[in-house]
Motif scaffolding. Structure first.
Motif, mmCIF file in Angstrom:
data_model
loop_
_atom_site.group_PDB
_atom_site.id
_atom_site.type_symbol
_atom_site.label_atom_id
_atom_site.label_comp_id
_atom_site.label_asym_id
_atom_site.label_seq_id
_atom_site.Cartn_x
_atom_site.Cartn_y
_atom_site.Cartn_z
ATOM 1 N N ILE A 49 0.832 -1.203 0.000
ATOM 2 C CA ILE A 49 0.000 0.000 0.000
ATOM 3 C C ILE A 49 0.870 1.257 0.000
ATOM 4 O O ILE A 49 0.627 2.221 -0.739
ATOM 5 C CB ILE A 49 -0.952 0.007 1.216
ATOM 6 N N ILE A 50 1.878 1.268 0.846
ATOM 7 C CA ILE A 50 2.739 2.456 0.915
ATOM 8 C C ILE A 50 3.549 2.603 -0.362
ATOM 9 O O ILE A 50 3.702 3.713 -0.901
ATOM 10 C CB ILE A 50 3.654 2.373 2.155
ATOM 11 N N LYS A 55 5.688 7.781 -5.990
ATOM 12 C CA LYS A 55 5.628 8.011 -7.430
ATOM 13 C C LYS A 55 6.950 7.767 -8.159
ATOM 14 O O LYS A 55 6.975 7.335 -9.296
ATOM 15 C CB LYS A 55 5.150 9.440 -7.713
ATOM 16 N N SER A 56 8.058 8.077 -7.499
ATOM 17 C CA SER A 56 9.344 7.939 -8.193
ATOM 18 C C SER A 56 10.010 6.617 -7.842
ATOM 19 O O SER A 56 9.826 6.066 -6.759
ATOM 20 C CB SER A 56 10.281 9.083 -7.823
ATOM 21 N N ILE A 57 10.818 6.124 -8.761
ATOM 22 C CA ILE A 57 11.526 4.868 -8.538
ATOM 23 C C ILE A 57 12.548 4.997 -7.425
ATOM 24 O O ILE A 57 12.770 4.068 -6.652
ATOM 25 C CB ILE A 57 12.204 4.388 -9.856
ATOM 26 N N VAL A 58 13.147 6.199 -7.286
ATOM 27 C CA VAL A 58 14.162 6.410 -6.241
ATOM 28 C C VAL A 58 13.525 6.332 -4.860
ATOM 29 O O VAL A 58 14.032 5.652 -3.957
ATOM 30 C CB VAL A 58 14.869 7.769 -6.427
ATOM 31 N N SER A 59 12.393 7.047 -4.678
ATOM 32 C CA SER A 59 11.730 7.019 -3.370
ATOM 33 C C SER A 59 11.232 5.621 -3.037
ATOM 34 O O SER A 59 11.275 5.198 -1.876
ATOM 35 C CB SER A 59 10.570 8.015 -3.345
ATOM 36 N N GLN A 60 10.799 4.899 -4.055
ATOM 37 C CA GLN A 60 10.322 3.541 -3.831
ATOM 38 C C GLN A 60 11.462 2.624 -3.384
ATOM 39 O O GLN A 60 11.326 1.833 -2.444
ATOM 40 C CB GLN A 60 9.686 2.997 -5.121
ATOM 41 N N LYS A 61 12.602 2.772 -4.035
ATOM 42 C CA LYS A 61 13.765 1.951 -3.662
ATOM 43 C C LYS A 61 14.246 2.282 -2.255
ATOM 44 O O LYS A 61 14.573 1.383 -1.469
ATOM 45 C CB LYS A 61 14.897 2.158 -4.675
ATOM 46 N N ASP A 137 8.282 -0.500 -9.541
ATOM 47 C CA ASP A 137 7.156 -1.407 -9.323
ATOM 48 C C ASP A 137 5.854 -0.684 -9.642
ATOM 49 O O ASP A 137 5.675 0.497 -9.299
ATOM 50 C CB ASP A 137 7.123 -1.884 -7.871
ATOM 51 N N VAL A 138 4.950 -1.391 -10.264
ATOM 52 C CA VAL A 138 3.654 -0.824 -10.642
ATOM 53 C C VAL A 138 2.552 -1.707 -10.055
ATOM 54 O O VAL A 138 2.536 -2.912 -10.265
ATOM 55 C CB VAL A 138 3.504 -0.743 -12.171
ATOM 56 N N PHE A 139 1.662 -1.086 -9.279
ATOM 57 C CA PHE A 139 0.581 -1.811 -8.607
ATOM 58 C C PHE A 139 -0.764 -1.328 -9.113
ATOM 59 O O PHE A 139 -0.929 -0.176 -9.492
ATOM 60 C CB PHE A 139 0.632 -1.586 -7.095
ATOM 61 N N PHE A 140 -1.758 -2.223 -9.097
ATOM 62 C CA PHE A 140 -3.156 -1.863 -9.295
ATOM 63 C C PHE A 140 -3.869 -2.019 -7.959
ATOM 64 O O PHE A 140 -3.545 -2.910 -7.166
ATOM 65 C CB PHE A 140 -3.815 -2.783 -10.332
ATOM 66 N N PHE A 141 -4.850 -1.164 -7.716
ATOM 67 C CA PHE A 141 -5.577 -1.245 -6.460
ATOM 68 C C PHE A 141 -6.225 -2.626 -6.286
ATOM 69 O O PHE A 141 -6.240 -3.182 -5.184
ATOM 70 C CB PHE A 141 -6.657 -0.168 -6.385
ATOM 71 N N LYS A 142 -6.737 -3.170 -7.354
ATOM 72 C CA LYS A 142 -7.420 -4.454 -7.216
ATOM 73 C C LYS A 142 -6.454 -5.584 -6.878
ATOM 74 O O LYS A 142 -6.876 -6.666 -6.440
ATOM 75 C CB LYS A 142 -8.204 -4.791 -8.480
ATOM 76 N N ASP A 143 -5.127 -5.295 -7.062
ATOM 77 C CA ASP A 143 -4.142 -6.299 -6.653
ATOM 78 C C ASP A 143 -4.205 -6.557 -5.149
ATOM 79 O O ASP A 143 -3.836 -7.626 -4.672
ATOM 80 C CB ASP A 143 -2.717 -5.839 -7.013
ATOM 81 N N PHE A 144 -4.667 -5.554 -4.406
ATOM 82 C CA PHE A 144 -4.689 -5.681 -2.958
ATOM 83 C C PHE A 144 -6.082 -5.993 -2.414
ATOM 84 O O PHE A 144 -6.285 -5.999 -1.209
ATOM 85 C CB PHE A 144 -4.174 -4.388 -2.321
ATOM 86 N N SER A 145 -7.019 -6.220 -3.318
ATOM 87 C CA SER A 145 -8.386 -6.468 -2.851
ATOM 88 C C SER A 145 -8.458 -7.739 -2.005
ATOM 89 O O SER A 145 -9.127 -7.766 -0.962
ATOM 90 C CB SER A 145 -9.331 -6.571 -4.048
ATOM 91 N N ILE A 146 -7.773 -8.788 -2.459
ATOM 92 C CA ILE A 146 -7.807 -10.046 -1.702
ATOM 93 C C ILE A 146 -7.104 -9.864 -0.365
ATOM 94 O O ILE A 146 -7.611 -10.254 0.691
ATOM 95 C CB ILE A 146 -7.153 -11.181 -2.508
ATOM 96 N N PHE A 147 -5.914 -9.232 -0.406
ATOM 97 C CA PHE A 147 -5.168 -9.022 0.826
ATOM 98 C C PHE A 147 -5.945 -8.122 1.792
ATOM 99 O O PHE A 147 -5.935 -8.329 3.008
ATOM 100 C CB PHE A 147 -3.794 -8.409 0.533
ATOM 101 N N SER A 148 -6.625 -7.127 1.218
ATOM 102 C CA SER A 148 -7.413 -6.227 2.058
ATOM 103 C C SER A 148 -8.546 -6.980 2.734
ATOM 104 O O SER A 148 -8.841 -6.761 3.914
ATOM 105 C CB SER A 148 -7.982 -5.080 1.222
#
Length: 609
Positions: A49-50, A55-61, A137-148
């Motif tokens: 989720i976080i 938005k940027s690859i650097v902040s994500q890493k 990394d690229v996520f879709f919200f529905k990717d977390f629907s099951i986990f949610s």
């Protein structure tokens, strides 16, 4: 069109779950419990989720690297903590970092744990993969629907467990609800609810609001329900005697020997000894908590709601019925001596509240004795020479220091010949050998105290009470258990001997079960049975009152049989109902003790009088 991509995310999740598995090497949390699944869902949900909002690859890493570093520090830190204290750390454990700042950790002999060596190559590899990965990394919200959904189910289960109604109190104490509410067993909590979940909730959980009036009524009712203390054959036998209590830091009484420790041996064998005596260990302040129990007749607490280090959390509480306070009221001069630092465990504030008029630490002697060395217990005789008035009744409480770990301190090698004389031709493990050298130092201190008393004609008018604070848990556990050879029952480590000595005693062994909490009522009965006994949780060991010992893991014993919270038992099956009733009573007392501390019960009582 966006394309799903989770490479770094999967590296992170895979790494932190491998960390969770590796933790079993030192802590032993099961990987087959529901906690492993809860941890997986928790970490996949929150890490993802976080990362989604970065938005940027650097902040994500950077975020990913911070996550794995934090998890690594927690796991390695728990490996070190568990190695010494046999418990997983808590938020309140961070208070111990101040000892690092003060530079007072040499005696702990902190070393890099095996888990760190196992994890380091993997950690370096995961960081390398994250840094060299050129795609975000690229996520879709529905990717977390099951986990949610699963996460929501998990939270719902927690709420259901926390709001169940139980017909019997003992059923509540054995339930997931009690485990979740109190975190009384951090290892079991991690197996049931998740190790990462434990640390997350422990760090974020707020101290609950309390109803002081409700707590006050409940605590008062508890004490009103206790049996009234009655006199016995030992009541007032030592009226007018001076009293010296010695809380032996890590005193393992199985090591007492006529050659190695002749003074301790003489008092243990020629006085009154209690061979069914236990030293329950309450970590995050084991010695402080033992000291509190021995001086107040009240219990320590096992909880994560607040610090179970009583000296740090409750040092401002009012304690009117403690042993020194009551002896002071009948004319005793009260002294407390410890060669360690006054700031350690906040003793400078805590100790006077017990009722000690003269409280001295190494800071009080160093100006006059610049070579004062706190690890040598014989140095504490300087306290006697400087402060004790032998012409009036006195109570002296000594907290020794030499027995403290680590057991590699070469300054005690000067006693090596005594150890070899006590065990000729025996090749001892280096830790065992060093521990024995330290015991020699404590024994010599005792001999010097006897000399001072004889010089001042007080030896025949003094009652000694000597007992340990805990077993040598800082020693390598395999080395220790192999040497004492007490079998597989871990609570047998905590079975020690408490002994009393006065020159007119005849050697007597008492098999009455007891523990640190029973010291104060037992001594007061011997000195003056007319004092206040109504506000003790401990028992006069000379009374006929049945007594039980409850350990911090909520196992109970009557000195012969053990009953565990999970209903496992050792000993005679016929005694199980008897122990089960006692278990409920003793855990209730634990909960009352927590409330007593949280509302400063005796201060409230005083204000109402």
């Amino acid at each position: 069109m966006r394309t799903r991509r989770y490479h770094n995310y999967l590296y992170v999740i895979g790494y932190i779950m491998i960390l969770r598995v590796v933790l079993n090497i030192t802590v032993g949390i099961s990987v087959f419990g529901t906690g492993m699944l809860f941890d997986l869902i928790l970490m996949m949900f929150w890490v993802g989720i976080i990362a989604f909002f970065l938005k940027s690859i650097v902040s994500q890493k950077i975020y990913y690297i911070i996550v794995i570093l934090i998890c690594t520090i927690i796991v390695v830190g728990d490996s070190v903590y568990f190695d010494y204290f046999e418990v997983i750390s808590a938020r309140t454990s961070f208070a111990g970092l101040k000892w690092l700042q003060e530079g007072n950790t040499l005696e702990y002999d902190i070393s890099i744990p095996l888990v760190a060596y196992l994890i380091t190559p993997l950690l370096a590899g995961v960081i390398y993969l994250i840094i060299t990965n050129k795609k975000k990394d690229v996520f879709f919200f529905k990717d977390f629907s099951i986990f949610s959904l699963v996460f929501l189910i998990q939270v719902t289960l927690f709420l259901i467990w926390g709001n169940r109604v139980f017909e019997e109190r003992i059923d509540f104490y054995r339930s997931d609800a009690f485990l979740f509410e109190t975190m009384h067993d951090r290892k079991l909590y991690s197996e049931r609810y998740g190790y990462y979940n434990y640390h997350l909730l422990d760090l974020t959980r707020l101290r609950p609001q309390i109803n002081k009036e409700e707590y006050y009524v409940e605590v008062e009712a508890y004490f009103d329900s206790l049996e009234t203390h009655t006199t016995n054959d030992m009541s007032d036998v030592y009226a007018g005697y001076n009293v010296i209590t010695i809380l032996g830091e890590t005193l393992e009484t199985r090591f007492i020997d006529p050659v190695l420790t002749p003074n301790l041996y003489n008092m243990m064998t020629n006085g009154y000894s209690f061979d069914n005596y236990f030293t329950p260990v309450y970590q995050q302040g084991a010695t402080c908590n033992s000291e509190y129990m021995s001086l107040t007749g009240l219990g320590s607490i096992t909880t994560n709601d607040w610090s179970n280090n009583i000296c740090d959390a409750y040092s401002g509480n009012y304690i009117p019925y403690s042993l020194p306070n009551q002896l002071k009221e009948i004319g005793y001069n009260t002294y407390y001596f410890h060669s360690g630092y006054e700031w350690f465990y906040n003793r400078k504030e805590m100790v006077p509240s017990y009722g000690f008029e003269t409280v001295k630490f190494q800071e009080d002697l160093i100006p006059k004795y610049p070579d004062f060395y706190d690890r040598f217990d014989t140095e504490m005789l300087k306290f006697f020479d400087e402060y004790v008035n032998y012409d009036e009744p006195f109570y002296i409480d000594l907290l020794t220091y030499s027995g403290h770990g680590a057991y590699n301190q070469t300054e005690f090698d000067k006693y090596s010949d005594i150890v070899e004389a006590a065990h000729p031709g025996v090749e001892l493990d280096p830790e065992i050998h060093n521990y024995m050298e330290k015991l020699v130092e404590t024994d010599m201190m005792l001999g010097m105290i006897v000399d001072r008393l004889e010089e001042n004609n007080q030896m025949d008018n003094t009652l000694f009470v000597i007992f340990p604070d805990h077993y040598p848990y800082m020693m390598n556990s395999e080395t220790y258990s192999e040497y004492i050879d007490v079998g597989e029952e871990e609570h047998e480590f905590k079975r020690q001997t408490m002994f009393m000595y006065a020159t007119n005693m005849e050697s007597t062994v008492f098999h009455t079960p007891g523990s640190t909490i029973d010291i104060t009522p037992t001594i007061l009965n011997m000195i003056n049975s007319n004092l206040e006994f109504d506000y003790f949780m401990g028992t006069d060991l000379f009374s006929d009152t049945p007594n039980f010992i409850l350990f911090s893991d909520l196992t109970i014993t009557d000195g012969e049989n053990y009953l565990y919270l999970n209903e496992r038992h050792t000993g005679n099956e016929i005694d199980i109902p008897y122990l089960e009733a006692a278990l409920e009573q003793e855990i209730t007392a634990f909960e009352i003790q927590k409330k007593l501390l949280n509302i400063d019960f005796f201060k409230m009582k005083k204000d109402r009088e």
